[in-house]
Scaffold this motif. Structure first.
Motif, mmCIF file in Angstrom:
data_model
loop_
_atom_site.group_PDB
_atom_site.id
_atom_site.type_symbol
_atom_site.label_atom_id
_atom_site.label_comp_id
_atom_site.label_asym_id
_atom_site.label_seq_id
_atom_site.Cartn_x
_atom_site.Cartn_y
_atom_site.Cartn_z
ATOM 1 N N GLU A 330 0.803 -1.382 0.291
ATOM 2 C CA GLU A 330 -0.240 -0.143 -0.259
ATOM 3 C C GLU A 330 1.122 1.345 0.404
ATOM 4 O O GLU A 330 1.508 1.379 0.801
ATOM 5 C CB GLU A 330 -0.902 0.384 1.943
ATOM 6 N N ASN A 382 -4.912 2.275 -4.105
ATOM 7 C CA ASN A 382 -5.000 2.724 -2.834
ATOM 8 C C ASN A 382 -6.711 1.589 -2.429
ATOM 9 O O ASN A 382 -6.798 1.083 -1.161
ATOM 10 C CB ASN A 382 -4.526 3.616 -1.613
ATOM 11 N N VAL A 383 -7.568 2.538 -2.464
ATOM 12 C CA VAL A 383 -8.090 2.629 -2.564
ATOM 13 C C VAL A 383 -10.150 1.409 -3.135
ATOM 14 O O VAL A 383 -9.974 0.675 -2.278
ATOM 15 C CB VAL A 383 -9.337 4.248 -2.559
ATOM 16 N N TYR A 386 -5.962 -2.582 -3.471
ATOM 17 C CA TYR A 386 -5.505 -3.166 -2.620
ATOM 18 C C TYR A 386 -6.240 -2.943 -0.812
ATOM 19 O O TYR A 386 -5.985 -3.721 -0.838
ATOM 20 C CB TYR A 386 -4.148 -1.843 -2.072
ATOM 21 N N ALA A 387 -6.739 -2.886 -1.161
ATOM 22 C CA ALA A 387 -7.576 -2.397 0.393
ATOM 23 C C ALA A 387 -8.340 -3.299 0.365
ATOM 24 O O ALA A 387 -8.939 -4.115 1.333
ATOM 25 C CB ALA A 387 -8.495 -1.039 0.420
ATOM 26 N N LYS A 390 -6.759 -7.201 0.282
ATOM 27 C CA LYS A 390 -6.613 -7.157 1.731
ATOM 28 C C LYS A 390 -7.536 -7.571 2.544
ATOM 29 O O LYS A 390 -7.079 -8.633 3.550
ATOM 30 C CB LYS A 390 -5.557 -6.299 1.897
ATOM 31 N N GLN A 391 -8.888 -7.099 2.959
ATOM 32 C CA GLN A 391 -9.839 -7.508 3.230
ATOM 33 C C GLN A 391 -10.382 -9.242 3.345
ATOM 34 O O GLN A 391 -10.501 -9.521 4.102
ATOM 35 C CB GLN A 391 -11.187 -7.096 2.997
#
Length: 468
Positions: A330, A382-383, A386-387, A390-391
């Motif tokens: 990130e 990022n938003v 990746y976010a 990763k969740q």
């Protein structure tokens, strides 16, 4: 009678014409041959002159020349032998700045008895002398102290140190790539990783460099004397050319490939377009802090990240002008003074300095607009990529729906590619003006990754099982 006379007259004229034509053709042939001979002779003469000029201008090609001025007796002994046995080494040195200012072999290679890596030399004209092939940054730092100090505060310093604690990376290289082979399993590291990242150089029982750790050109080598770095990674031995280090090729040997295609990104950018079209005309050997627009038409890697330009001085701290960390899972704004931190640097100050670089060629409107576009792409990654990825990873891990071996698990492989390959390409491409890498090699492949992750995640949650 008159008709017969006219015919004879015409016949005589034709005979004369034929003779004249024959003579003309004969002389033309002679003239032509003469011209060809002149051209050949002139060409041969110019070639000889060119060769003479080349030989007289490039002393590095003359193996028998005697270099004496400013050299110690031990240096003369080194040169007299090595110019015959390893002429490439001596040819580079003869053509270097070191040679021109009297820096000889022993200024860098001389060692003291008992020093790690010191070897007793008793061959040829050099007797009872201790030398070492391992010229560490501490040796370079005796003359280039400021450059070494700047390097020690940069991200390049941790090139090897940052991977020491990464068990998953060592497992990938040794166990999965090296197949856990006791004898051969370290080959992927020796021929791959350490040639860019470096390693801790070990010595064998005779005090010579261990072939499992040397030779290598890794940036983050830890030498037996404890110093870290490798100046020759950019200024290759034994010429150590500032012109070479300023060209994109100096960075390209490490900064390339699917996970950090910086040279490909550069070539795709307008800066790379201009360099590839016109770079051979540029002036590359201006002194430090004197290499400015006009010497070149577009920046190279060194221009933006290291060179003196405008009011900015040269630096060997490649983090000074950075805002984001673009290689992490990130991206975050740099905010650390810890050299081992992925966020090493001061992001806002770094952006100001990079904008100063840009201002030498671009208006403030152009520069600020460019960074707004790039920042938007980094934040999107990022938003929206990746976010959520990763969740999903965390949720599957919590429910025990990930394989122990990540390299046989389609979800974990795709997650790795999302941030380590496609995600980096999108971010690097956006922030360095490379549209094909921002889009087709970046966000296009990112959305494919995300859809794949969502499908696997959904199926595992619904079935409570990991698919075969």
């Amino acid at each position: 009678m008159q008709r017969d006379h006219s015919q004879r007259s015409l016949h005589q004229q034709l005979v004369v014409y034929r003779r004249l034509l024959t003579m003309a053709n004969h002389y033309q042939y002679i003239i032509l041959v003469s011209l060809i001979l002149c051209i050949i002779l002139l060409g041969s003469t110019s070639t000889v002159l060119a060769n003479d000029h080349s030989s007289s201008g490039d002393l590095s090609q003359i193996k028998t020349i005697s270099f004496k001025r400013g050299l110690s007796d031990s240096d003369k002994a080194c040169v007299s032998c090595h110019q015959q046995k390893q002429p490439g080494i001596v040819a580079d040195w003869k053509d270097s700045r070191h040679s021109h200012v009297g820096v000889g072999c022993n200024d860098c290679h001389q060692a003291q008895p008992g020093q790690p890596g010191a070897q007793l030399h008793n061959k040829g004209e050099l007797k009872n002398a201790y030398i070492t092939p391992l010229v560490s940054p501490a040796t370079c730092g005796r003359c280039h102290a400021e450059e070494q100090e700047q390097f020690n505060r940069s991200g390049h310093f941790r090139s090897y140190r940052q991977i020491i604690p990464k068990d998953s990376l060592h497992a990938l290289v040794r166990v999965h790539e090296g197949r856990n082979n006791k004898e051969l399993g370290n080959a992927p590291d020796e021929t791959g990783c350490m040639q860019c990242h470096g390693t801790k150089i070990k010595l064998d029982e005779k005090g010579k460099p261990d072939p499992t750790t040397w030779p290598n050109m890794g940036m983050g080598n830890i030498y037996p004397d404890g110093s870290t770095g490798n100046c020759a990674a950019c200024h290759t031995r034994h010429k150590f050319s500032i012109a070479e280090a300023r060209k994109p090729a100096a960075c390209a040997s490490c900064h390339l490939g699917p996970d950090h295609p910086d040279i490909e990104v550069y070539n795709n950018s307008k800066h790379g377009h201009i360099f590839n079209a016109d770079g051979y005309n540029w002036k590359w050997d201006s002194p430090p802090d004197g290499w400015e627009p006009g010497d070149y038409r577009a920046p190279t890697c060194a221009t933006c990240h290291m060179s003196g330009i405008g009011e900015l001085s040269t630096t060997h701290n490649i983090n000074e002008r950075l805002y984001w960390n673009l290689w992490a899972k990130e991206s975050k704004v740099r905010n650390s003074t810890d050299v081992m931190s992925p966020l090493l640097g001061n992001g806002p100050e770094g952006r100001k300095k990079m904008e100063q670089v840009c201002s030498s060629c671009h208006s403030s409107t152009h520069t600020k607009g460019f960074f707004k576009q790039g920042d938007k792409a980094v934040k999107l990654y990022n938003v929206e990529y990746y976010a959520p990825a990763k969740q999903m990873l965390d949720e599957l891990k919590e429910k025990g729906l990930l394989k122990d071996n990540p390299w046989t698990d389609e979800f974990q492989i795709t997650f790795y590619h999302l941030w380590h390959h496609e995600g980096r390409r999108a971010r690097h491409g956006a922030m360095m003006g490379a549209p094909d890498y921002a889009h087709w090699h970046g966000f296009f492949e990112l959305q494919q990754d995300l859809y794949k992750l969502k499908a696997i995640h959904k199926k595992r949650l619904e079935t409570g099982k990991i698919e075969d």
